[in-house]
Design a protein around this motif. Sequence first.
Motif: not given
Length: 289
Positions: A96-103, A240-244, A268-270
């Motif tokens: 959870n929270g790694v960014g699956k849904t966004t990905t 994911t979140k390589y920008d952070s 990023g989130e876009h």
Amino acid sequence: MAKLSFAQKLKKLFTRSAVDDDFFDEMTDALVEGDLGAKLAFTMTEELEQRCHEKKVKDEAGVVAELKVLLSAAAKPCTLTPERDKVSIFMLLGVNGVGKTTTAAKLARYYSTHGSRVVLAAADTFRAAAEEQLELHGERLGVRVVSHQHGGDPSAVVFDAAAAARASGGALVLADTAGRLHNKENLVRELQKIDRVASQKADAGCYKKLLVIDATTGQNAVRQAEVFNAAVGVDAVVLTKYDSTAKGGVAFTIGRELTIPVAFVCTGEHYENIAPFDAVSYADEFLGR
Ligand code: GDP
């Protein structure tokens, strides 16, 4: 104070030290800080020292070039191209929270704009918000979303999504899944069931398991990769979140120690913040070149 990236540490290292034993010791520390993990950091420094010794390399450009060879060989790229007129299923795995849904949404946009028909499958039926999020992404992107009732059987969602893909003459099914690792046994059983359905319903060679990992979690991500790989097998990673993060060495560790390639990097989130992984430019960025 923010931690220095590996590239910044490397720069400092060359200003302070000749390429000697101390230099290589500090190189190991810098690689560990860059999230390579201690084991690989030691191995890679040893290999680097040996290469530099054999080739009598002592200058910055030479050492960096040798390190780049080692790094880009460690991180394996992987191109995933769904075949037109076939049913492909990409199952997105991850905690959870790694960014699956966004990905899933980013990949839906990516593959739609590259000419594939896409169906999103809301197979995380455990987290109500995940289904709602996916529905919203589908609406915004103009991509069909197959979802069932909250708490339903995720493998049935994948079954229906694959049937919809088949009925439309072939499509890529992107399946979002649950990631509650704290209930590991149930999760593994659930994923194995989805895995059986997806293997049966996708055309031969068109089913891929993509592990989504959060670049900011460092070596934890390597442990997640081990767990999911043991449970259902992982074909490729999406970082994911390589920008952070100023780090990102985890891609090298997963590539070299688990021999799992990286398919995409998200920054990023876009929706458009996703790109296919390129090992050489990734190594360049890691090295700050
Ligand atoms: P899931 O639980 O794995 O499905 O994760 P979500 O897709 O809900 O994402 C969790 C959070 O991470 C959300 O706030 C996303 O906007 C954010 N996120 C996802 N991918 C990225 C990325 O590449 N960069 C950044 N900065 N945030 C991201």
